[in-house]
Motif scaffolding. Structure first.
Motif, short mmCIF file in Angstrom:
data_model
loop_
_atom_site.label_atom_id
_atom_site.label_comp_id
_atom_site.label_asym_id
_atom_site.label_seq_id
_atom_site.Cartn_x
_atom_site.Cartn_y
_atom_site.Cartn_z
N MET A 1 121.37 -80.52 -33.25
CA MET A 1 120.85 -79.43 -33.92
C MET A 1 120.09 -78.43 -33.04
O MET A 1 120.25 -77.40 -33.10
N GLU A 2 119.45 -79.35 -32.10
CA GLU A 2 118.57 -78.36 -31.39
C GLU A 2 119.26 -77.32 -30.44
O GLU A 2 118.75 -76.13 -30.38
N LYS A 3 120.63 -77.92 -29.94
CA LYS A 3 121.02 -76.98 -28.97
C LYS A 3 121.46 -75.66 -29.62
O LYS A 3 122.17 -75.74 -30.88
N GLY A 4 121.52 -74.65 -29.02
CA GLY A 4 121.85 -73.37 -29.38
C GLY A 4 120.78 -72.80 -30.52
O GLY A 4 120.97 -71.32 -30.78
N ILE A 5 119.55 -73.35 -30.76
CA ILE A 5 118.58 -72.82 -31.48
C ILE A 5 117.62 -71.86 -30.66
O ILE A 5 117.26 -72.05 -29.60
N GLN A 6 117.55 -70.60 -31.25
CA GLN A 6 116.71 -69.76 -30.53
C GLN A 6 115.23 -69.73 -30.96
O GLN A 6 114.97 -69.57 -32.28
N TRP A 7 114.28 -70.34 -30.39
CA TRP A 7 112.90 -70.61 -30.75
C TRP A 7 112.24 -69.20 -30.20
O TRP A 7 112.12 -68.96 -29.41
N ASN A 8 111.51 -68.49 -31.52
CA ASN A 8 110.96 -67.58 -31.36
C ASN A 8 109.30 -67.89 -30.94
O ASN A 8 108.81 -66.96 -30.36
N GLU A 9 108.79 -69.04 -31.57
CA GLU A 9 107.61 -69.41 -30.82
C GLU A 9 107.50 -70.93 -30.93
O GLU A 9 108.18 -71.51 -31.62
N GLN A 10 106.31 -71.43 -30.50
CA GLN A 10 105.95 -72.79 -30.21
C GLN A 10 104.68 -73.36 -30.77
O GLN A 10 103.69 -72.65 -30.29
N VAL A 11 104.46 -74.17 -31.71
CA VAL A 11 103.09 -74.51 -32.09
C VAL A 11 103.12 -76.26 -32.12
O VAL A 11 104.14 -76.69 -32.19
N ASP A 12 101.92 -76.61 -32.21
CA ASP A 12 101.82 -78.21 -32.56
C ASP A 12 102.11 -78.38 -34.17
O ASP A 12 103.06 -79.20 -34.32
N VAL A 13 101.52 -77.51 -34.92
CA VAL A 13 101.49 -77.88 -36.31
C VAL A 13 101.85 -76.53 -37.35
O VAL A 13 101.16 -75.55 -36.95
N LEU A 14 102.99 -76.59 -37.90
CA LEU A 14 103.33 -75.42 -38.76
C LEU A 14 102.79 -75.91 -40.01
O LEU A 14 103.07 -76.85 -40.81
N VAL A 15 101.86 -75.07 -40.87
CA VAL A 15 101.57 -75.04 -42.19
C VAL A 15 101.96 -74.05 -43.18
O VAL A 15 102.07 -73.09 -42.73
N VAL A 16 102.80 -74.75 -43.96
CA VAL A 16 103.33 -73.69 -44.99
C VAL A 16 102.56 -73.59 -46.36
O VAL A 16 102.62 -74.47 -47.11
N GLY A 17 102.17 -72.30 -46.18
CA GLY A 17 101.35 -72.19 -47.62
C GLY A 17 99.85 -71.90 -47.40
O GLY A 17 99.28 -72.74 -46.43
N SER A 18 98.91 -71.08 -48.03
CA SER A 18 97.60 -70.81 -47.52
C SER A 18 96.76 -71.02 -48.85
O SER A 18 95.78 -70.17 -48.93
N GLY A 19 97.12 -71.90 -49.70
CA GLY A 19 96.01 -72.19 -50.82
C GLY A 19 95.37 -73.37 -50.44
O GLY A 19 95.06 -73.79 -48.89
N PHE A 20 94.71 -74.07 -51.20
CA PHE A 20 93.44 -74.96 -50.87
C PHE A 20 94.19 -75.91 -49.77
O PHE A 20 93.63 -76.46 -48.95
N ALA A 21 95.51 -76.38 -50.26
CA ALA A 21 96.02 -77.67 -49.50
C ALA A 21 96.18 -77.25 -48.03
O ALA A 21 95.87 -78.03 -46.90
N GLY A 22 96.91 -76.07 -47.96
CA GLY A 22 97.41 -75.58 -46.78
C GLY A 22 96.09 -75.26 -45.78
O GLY A 22 96.29 -75.76 -44.72
N LEU A 23 95.07 -74.73 -46.15
CA LEU A 23 94.04 -74.26 -45.43
C LEU A 23 93.46 -75.14 -45.15
O LEU A 23 92.82 -75.45 -43.99
N THR A 24 93.16 -76.52 -45.98
CA THR A 24 92.50 -77.57 -45.51
C THR A 24 93.00 -78.50 -44.52
O THR A 24 92.36 -78.70 -43.41
N ALA A 25 94.51 -78.43 -44.57
CA ALA A 25 95.14 -79.18 -43.78
C ALA A 25 94.97 -78.37 -42.26
O ALA A 25 95.03 -79.15 -41.22
N ALA A 26 95.10 -77.10 -42.21
CA ALA A 26 95.03 -76.25 -41.15
C ALA A 26 93.60 -76.39 -40.43
O ALA A 26 93.54 -76.72 -39.16
N ILE A 27 92.61 -76.59 -41.24
CA ILE A 27 91.25 -76.54 -40.76
C ILE A 27 91.31 -78.03 -39.99
O ILE A 27 90.68 -78.12 -38.85
N GLU A 28 91.74 -79.23 -40.70
CA GLU A 28 91.41 -80.54 -40.15
C GLU A 28 92.51 -80.48 -38.72
O GLU A 28 91.89 -81.32 -37.82
#
Lengths: 464, 464
Positions: free
Chosen positions: B1-28
């Motif tokens: 699948m990877e071939k042919g994908i245009q990556w727009n940016e790269q990170v270590d960790v992508l957190v989906v959502g900015s409620g308590f669970a997401g922000l806590t995970a992002a902080i840690e």
């Protein structure tokens, strides 16, 4: 995906499973001239259908009229919805009840299934609407279905396990990957791919015996919980559909039978004593306390939940008068040692290691309720024929729930087409029977499973 | 699948959502030096977390000791298991309760969340173990989390909607497809792909506002049933995980809030009165009979099922002493007309068209129970501070359930890793918060959601 696939054979319709739903679908598809093949992972046909009692529910039938029973589609709908705690999918439920009579008549007119000249009422049904084939076994219906399959020249490939659904780039179902010469114990076989011109009908049954899969949805149902199902009632076919985007419905709705004994395998012979005698006339006690803890006439779900909450098998007790009054022959359960007899309540208490005084106090308290007609502790409805439990011998059995039926499964529409998350159909994929979810909601009523199998088996076979 | 994908940016960790669970995970994750980005489909942070009251449950805390409350992890475990009807996944539940105290302390020590100097008991909890932030709003916690996110230099990409998980040929998660500049109403945006070195943490919340998705699992919950959730509490992120083979757990377990008013939208202001005052010190009556019908301190499922069974909104009543004693300011609910005040019980009965004598008889009977400390009718635990309801003005509100929380969701292990059908981890995929299923079983207790968000948010952020 299609490129590079080696097709070993080609058919119009591939039916997965040879229970009532699968054979019905195959017959209907075959009758309309389609080239059909049925695959069955075991060495013989019938799945769980063959070990059922064969009872089928339908409203508004000639047999009901003959016996003067008033019934209607709406009454059956309401009964199933009440048992299902309102979780039933209205359109699917309506499809089942509005086609139930024609499904029952089809088994007579097209298959020549012989039924007993009686109509029975099972728990949760408001009126008698259950018809039982001769021999009181699903085998009677299955035999007739297999005759018809044979007449139509539809092959059943035994020892053939379904592994995955093959789709094209647009997501249309174009075939199935199977293992032939399937070794059930080793889970091995010879890979083969079957190309389907019209599609696949999944009729693989429930997952009552699939400990891993069922315990994801209900962690109580681990390997310590037995099942009334055949051991091959597993989820691999259901999973194969989820893997291509099919939606699951209510997978955590798993029905436990509360009338079952841990001292025998499968459905067994204890349920006759439990369901027809002790729940009505006797008591269930926690052996650690000697006390009652539940309304013995609660529904399957209430009883099973209460016993599981106790955490170990509980003791159901009835006296000689109850057994005699009931008229049922429980000698087989006694011979097997599933139901035990005791000359006195003291002997019974000693055998099950229950504190004798505590047990006798519970019995006395219950007998008082029976005499007053009101159960202050658990609001059990005291039936008219009830009387104090006091006449030896006393009969007892251990009660521990077994997984009986999985209400959850694949999402389908009224045409038996499998749906994705957005309620769109998956082209070429149909399902019928216990692999489908949503008809029964939180709890299935007795004798409605075979109705569902035949109604949606016919619809799938006609529509594919 | 990877071939042919245009990556727009790269990170270590992508957190989906900015409620308590997401922000806590992002902080840690950020605290441990990982390069983290949070995406949020709406224009501001907080999801449903920001509209919660912010109450968090934990056992064995300093605040409990200060107030002389005895509690333990086992007691909290047992309470949650009882409410969950035993369907809770034991390992996940154990993870939550055994990390609850440290999660609560982390919000104080690491985030400086200010809490009120009180410990509350909510329905279904055996003891007071709920802590409420200043302002009685999740916003207080969220603000502190956002400060920390800011300190750590973690970007939150607003108006960025998660669409699908990108995996390599081995099924490892390598990134996510998103829509930037997301137009929520048109469901459109600019496609972009974010490459993730370590993985994705799904913290997208529940599907309480997703009528299509929730009604597949519980057909009763169609568009006619309101929700306390924000309208964007939908299932697309959950579905994206199911589409790559993640397992769903107990999707049909959907909680209705029993403290909600049909006379306002969303969560509203009535629940403060219902949950903190009337359930503890007051009564709920059926306006057609004037009688109580339920233990007002039963859990949410018991209360909601009881009210739905009645079939129309019921009336919750407390007196002036209860309101004063509680210390809560319910003036907003009164101004909105959601909570109404009456100079006498007669006026109240007249307004709601309740038979006056029947209502007063119910109040008298209940007052008797309070004086004796035992509720003969519904076994409501009479709290120490309770006293007869007799001091005008009387306060009342109509109660009618709303969809509040979805107990079902993705299957995870104790390390917050998402599991497939065979309980194998999906490499690089984590989940925390309401998108996860199995912690609460059939019913979540009040104030346990934030505990779950923070416990599994921390675990996900630390483990990824």
């Amino acid at each position: 995906m299609e490129k590079g696939i080696q097709w070993n054979e080609q058919v119009d319709v591939l039916v997965v499973g040879s229970g009532f739903a699968g054979l019905t679908a195959a017959i209907e598809a075959g009758e309309s001239g389609k080239n059909v093949v049925v695959i069955e992972k075991m060495k013989s046909a019938g799945g769980n259908s063959i070990i059922s009692d064969g009872g089928i529910a339908a409203p508004d039938t000639k047999l009901q009229k003959k016996w003067g029973i008033e019934d209607s589609e709406q009454m059956m709908y309401d009964d199933m919805l009440k048992a299902g705690l309102g979780l039933n999918h209205p359109k699917l439920l309506h499809t089942v009840v509005s086609n139930a009579r024609s499904a029952f008549e089809w088994t007579i007119d097209a298959l020549n299934v012989p039924y007993l000249d009686r109509v029975d009422i099972f728990g949760g049904h408001g009126v008698a609407r259950c018809y039982t084939p001769e021999g009181v076994t699903g085998g009677t219906i299955l035999k007739k279905m297999l005759q018809k399959i044979n007449e139509l020249g539809i092959p059943i490939l035994y020892s053939t396990s379904f592994r995955s659904i093959i789709t094209d780039e647009q997501g249309h179902v174009i075939g199935g990957a199977v293992l032939k010469e399937y070794d059930y114990r080793a889970d091995t076989g010879i890979p083969a791919n079957i190309r389907t011109q019209r599609g696949i009908i999944l009729a693989s049954g429930g997952y009552g015996a699939d400990v891993d899969f069922r315990s994801i949805q209900d962690p109580r149902l681990d390997e310590k919980i037995q099942t009334t199902n055949k051991p091959f009632a597993t989820a691999e076919v259901l999973k194969s559909a989820l893997n291509i985007g099919a939606t699951s419905v209510q997978l955590s709705e798993i029905q436990l039978g509360a009338w079952s004994s841990p001292d025998e395998r499968g459905f067994g012979d204890g349920p006759l004593f439990a369901d027809y005698i002790l729940f009505q006339y006797g008591v269930i006690v926690d052996p650690h306390t000697g006390k009652r803890f539940v309304n013995e006439l609660g529904d399957r779900k209430q009883l099973a939940d209460a016993i599981l909450h106790i955490g170990y098998p509980c003791i159901g007790i009835a006296d000689d008068k109850a057994v005699k009054y009931s008229g049922w022959d429980i000698s087989k359960a006694i011979r097997k040692g599933v139901v035990k007899t005791f000359d006195s309540m003291d002997d019974l208490a000693t055998f099950y290691d229950i504190n004798t005084e505590a047990l006798q106090a519970s019995i006395n308290r219950y007998n008082g309720f029976v005499q007053r007609g009101i159960d202050d502790d658990f609001q059990k409805p005291i039936v008219d024929e009830a009387y104090p439990m006091e006449k030896a011998p006393f009969y007892a059995m251990r009660l521990w729930p077994k997984v009986h039926f999985t209400m959850g499964g694949l999402s389908i529409n009224e045409r038996a087409q499998v749906l994705d998350f957005n309620d769109n159909t998956i082209d070429g994929l149909y399902a019928a029977g216990e692999v489908v979810g949503g008809v029964h909601g939180a709890s299935r009523l007795g004798s409605c499973a075979i109705t569902e199998c035949i109604v949606f088996g016919r619809i799938a076979g006609q529509n594919i």
